[in-house]
Structure formats: structure tokens, C-alpha cells
Design a protein around this motif. Structure first.
Motif, PDB file in Angstrom:
ATOM      1  N   ARG A 145      -1.629  37.474  18.411  1.00  0.00           N
ATOM      2  CA  ARG A 145      -0.647  37.198  17.366  1.00  0.00           C
ATOM      3  C   ARG A 145      -0.943  35.818  16.783  1.00  0.00           C
ATOM      4  O   ARG A 145      -0.548  34.806  17.334  1.00  0.00           O
ATOM      5  N   ARG A 147      -0.010  34.196  14.016  1.00  0.00           N
ATOM      6  CA  ARG A 147       1.111  33.367  13.551  1.00  0.00           C
ATOM      7  C   ARG A 147       1.810  32.696  14.725  1.00  0.00           C
ATOM      8  O   ARG A 147       2.148  31.512  14.662  1.00  0.00           O
ATOM      9  N   PHE A 148       2.052  33.456  15.776  1.00  0.00           N
ATOM     10  CA  PHE A 148       2.702  32.907  16.960  1.00  0.00           C
ATOM     11  C   PHE A 148       1.843  31.806  17.567  1.00  0.00           C
ATOM     12  O   PHE A 148       2.338  30.730  17.915  1.00  0.00           O
ATOM     13  N   LEU A 149       0.530  32.058  17.684  1.00  0.00           N
ATOM     14  CA  LEU A 149      -0.390  31.084  18.250  1.00  0.00           C
ATOM     15  C   LEU A 149      -0.453  29.824  17.397  1.00  0.00           C
ATOM     16  O   LEU A 149      -0.374  28.703  17.922  1.00  0.00           O
ATOM     17  N   ARG A 151       1.811  28.714  15.313  1.00  0.00           N
ATOM     18  CA  ARG A 151       3.093  28.009  15.377  1.00  0.00           C
ATOM     19  C   ARG A 151       3.197  27.179  16.658  1.00  0.00           C
ATOM     20  O   ARG A 151       3.608  26.019  16.618  1.00  0.00           O
ATOM     21  N   ARG A 152       2.815  27.770  17.792  1.00  0.00           N
ATOM     22  CA  ARG A 152       2.874  27.033  19.064  1.00  0.00           C
ATOM     23  C   ARG A 152       1.894  25.866  19.083  1.00  0.00           C
ATOM     24  O   ARG A 152       2.201  24.794  19.599  1.00  0.00           O
ATOM     25  N   MET A 153       0.710  26.057  18.506  1.00  0.00           N
ATOM     26  CA  MET A 153      -0.262  24.966  18.451  1.00  0.00           C
ATOM     27  C   MET A 153       0.243  23.841  17.544  1.00  0.00           C
ATOM     28  O   MET A 153       0.095  22.659  17.874  1.00  0.00           O
ATOM     29  N   GLU A 155       3.407  23.123  16.929  1.00  0.00           N
ATOM     30  CA  GLU A 155       4.481  22.458  17.657  1.00  0.00           C
ATOM     31  C   GLU A 155       3.926  21.512  18.702  1.00  0.00           C
ATOM     32  O   GLU A 155       4.408  20.383  18.855  1.00  0.00           O
ATOM     33  N   MET A 156       2.906  21.958  19.435  1.00  0.00           N
ATOM     34  CA  MET A 156       2.318  21.120  20.476  1.00  0.00           C
ATOM     35  C   MET A 156       1.682  19.871  19.865  1.00  0.00           C
ATOM     36  O   MET A 156       1.905  18.751  20.340  1.00  0.00           O
TER      37      MET A 156
END
Length: 173
Positions: A145, A147-149, A151-153, A155-156
Motif C-alpha cells: 500500500r 499511500r500508507f507507506l 504517509r508513515r514515512m 510522518e517519521m
């Protein structure tokens, strides 16, 4: 409420001091004198202990090493893992406080059995994505996924930059 007050403080610092984060300066400091960063050196050297553990387990799985001798070697490696960081910190002066295989665009679920999981890839996957209980086969989504990946990257990276910026601003007072 806490988030709003911290966001206000962050914006005030940003307006007053500007952006003080310079990643190139941080990297150049490490390259100039890597022994002034013992924590990063310990992270790099920790691979040695991981590789030793992996090879001991491989030899035990094949039957070259007995269970008793493997236990002794694992114990020695564990003692070295626990004592090495303390020795480095005491001796070095410091200046500082898995994805599935793709086939035609589809993910392929492969089943792994015990001696087959003793690989560098599986060892480092467990180190970077540790779990409370080691499982040979995890259920995985059929695709990545993106988009999910992303977004998390994002944020990190944002939170890391925020922390570095706040630490640098506080350290200048």
C-alpha cells in the motif's frame, strides 16, 4: 490542548530562530570524527554479533554443532553483546549527550520452514521489524500500500526533523 500549545511553541521558535537544522553538517561531523559518536558506532558494530548468532544457529541446524556447544557459543556471544557497549562507552571519549516476492505484479506468499529461515534477509527483517514472538510466516497483504507507506514515512521524517530542530534550538540557549 497539549498539541495546540506545542504547535504554538513550535511556530514561535520557527519565526524567532528560523530553521536551524542542517543535515549535511551533522553528517560531516560524523565523518570527520566517527569515534565521537559511540552510539552510532555501536549500532554499526552490532551487526557482528547478529552475524555470529546467525552462523551459530545455521551450524546447529545442520548438525555441525551440538546443542550444548551451541548453547555455550550463544552464551559467550550474549555476554559479549552485553559487555561490549559498556567497554566502548568507558574507553571512547564522547562529545554527544519485508516484503513478498513479486511475480507479474502480484505478491507471492511463500511458506518458510525452520532451517530455511536462517538467512541474512530474515535476520535483518526481524531486527528492523521486531515482534514480541518470532513467527516464521506472517500474514501479508497481497500488495504494497504505497499511500500508507508514504504517509508513515513522511510522518517519521517530519517527527525526526522536528525533534532535531527542537534539540538544536534548546542546545543554543
Amino acid at each position: 490542548m497539549l498539541i495546540l500549545s506545542n504547535a504554538r511553541l513550535f511556530l514561535e521558535n520557527l519565526i524567532k530562530y528560523g530553521i536551524l537544522v542542517d543535515p549535511i553538517q551533522i553528517i560531516s561531523l560524523f565523518l570527520k570524527d566517527p569515534y565521537s559518536w559511540p552510539a552510532l558506532c555501536l549500532i554499526i558494530v552490532s551487526n557482528t554479533f547478529v552475524i555470529v548468532t546467525l552462523h551459530i544457529e545455521r551450524k546447529m541446524a545442520v548438525g555441525v554443532l551440538s546443542e550444548r556447544f551451541g548453547l555455550v557459543l550463544h552464551t559467550v556471544n550474549l555476554i559479549a553483546i552485553l559487555s561490549f557497549p559498556a567497554a566502548v562507552v568507558l574507553t571512547v571519549d564522547s562529545m554527544t549527550p519485508a516484503p513478498g516476492l513479486k511475480e507479474n505484479g502480484e505478491a507471492v506468499q511463500s511458506v518458510v520452514v525452520y532451517p530455511g529461515n536462517l538467512t541474512y534477509k530474515d535476520m535483518y527483517y526481524f531486527l528492523f521489524a521486531p515482534t514480541l514472538c518470532y513467527e516464521l510466516n506472517f500474514p501479508r497483504s497481497p500488495r504494497i500500500r504505497k499511500r500508507f507507506l508514504l504517509r508513515r514515512m513522511f510522518e517519521m521524517l517530519f517527527l525526526i526533523q522536528l525533534q532535531v530542530g527542537l534539540v538544536q534550538q534548546v542546545s543554543q540557549f
